[in-house]
Motif scaffolding. Sequence first.
Motif, mmCIF file in Angstrom:
data_model
loop_
_atom_site.group_PDB
_atom_site.id
_atom_site.type_symbol
_atom_site.label_atom_id
_atom_site.label_comp_id
_atom_site.label_asym_id
_atom_site.label_seq_id
_atom_site.Cartn_x
_atom_site.Cartn_y
_atom_site.Cartn_z
ATOM 1 N N GLY A 129 0.817 -1.206 0.000
ATOM 2 C CA GLY A 129 0.000 0.000 0.000
ATOM 3 C C GLY A 129 0.849 1.253 0.000
ATOM 4 O O GLY A 129 2.031 1.221 0.337
ATOM 5 N N TRP A 130 0.222 2.345 -0.416
ATOM 6 C CA TRP A 130 0.812 3.678 -0.329
ATOM 7 C C TRP A 130 -0.096 4.534 0.553
ATOM 8 O O TRP A 130 -1.329 4.508 0.400
ATOM 9 N N PHE B 281 -4.758 6.845 3.685
ATOM 10 C CA PHE B 281 -4.639 5.846 2.633
ATOM 11 C C PHE B 281 -4.646 6.508 1.265
ATOM 12 O O PHE B 281 -5.413 7.447 1.022
ATOM 13 N N ALA C 123 -3.683 0.734 -2.756
ATOM 14 C CA ALA C 123 -3.189 -0.567 -2.308
ATOM 15 C C ALA C 123 -3.367 -1.586 -3.413
ATOM 16 O O ALA C 123 -4.245 -1.428 -4.278
ATOM 17 N N THR D 288 -6.987 -3.803 -6.935
ATOM 18 C CA THR D 288 -6.401 -2.559 -6.435
ATOM 19 C C THR D 288 -7.480 -1.717 -5.771
ATOM 20 O O THR D 288 -8.672 -1.844 -6.081
ATOM 21 N N CYS E 252 5.353 3.877 1.667
ATOM 22 C CA CYS E 252 4.890 2.571 1.221
ATOM 23 C C CYS E 252 4.833 1.642 2.429
ATOM 24 O O CYS E 252 5.545 1.850 3.418
ATOM 25 N N ARG F 17 2.014 -5.632 3.906
ATOM 26 C CA ARG F 17 1.070 -6.342 4.773
ATOM 27 C C ARG F 17 1.273 -7.832 4.619
ATOM 28 O O ARG F 17 1.335 -8.334 3.487
ATOM 29 N N ALA G 13 -5.097 -6.766 -0.107
ATOM 30 C CA ALA G 13 -4.801 -5.378 0.218
ATOM 31 C C ALA G 13 -5.762 -4.855 1.274
ATOM 32 O O ALA G 13 -6.836 -5.418 1.486
ATOM 33 N N THR H 51 -6.920 -0.933 3.508
ATOM 34 C CA THR H 51 -6.901 0.519 3.397
ATOM 35 C C THR H 51 -6.604 1.236 4.701
ATOM 36 O O THR H 51 -6.534 2.462 4.732
ATOM 37 N N TYR I 172 -1.213 -2.762 8.226
ATOM 38 C CA TYR I 172 0.080 -2.957 7.580
ATOM 39 C C TYR I 172 1.162 -3.199 8.630
ATOM 40 O O TYR I 172 1.151 -2.620 9.710
#
Length: 123
Positions: free
Chosen positions: A34-35, A46, A49, A57, A95, A98, A103, A105, A110
């Motif tokens: 994730g970013w 968030f 991801a 995504t 970044c 996880r 993914a 949010t 994470y």
Amino acid sequence: VQLQAFGGGLVQAGGSLRLSCVASARTFSSYAMGWFRQAPGKEREFVAAISVSTGITYYANSVKGRFTISRDNAKNTVYLQMNSLKPEDTATYYCAARRSTMAATRTREYDYWGQGTQVTVSS
């Protein structure tokens, strides 16, 4: 797992940047990525991801249609392509990895975090 993000910088509104995050894990393909971003005085939020299966995504509404997350498991790297940047995108971008194939949010989902890379968008 160690994560190193880079690619940030100063860009004018409407411009583009691509962030990269390289992971040290030999089993990178087992981690959802994730970013997130954090602006001064604000909570970390968030951005995007991607699951281990790259067909799945997620994006924050504020970046949907402008940002694209992708991953290259052979290079242990996740990317964030940012187009049509706005001044409100200015933040430190992190970044995260996880220990799951799916993914998520939320920051608390994470397990590993990179050091962050600064993105500044001028108006």
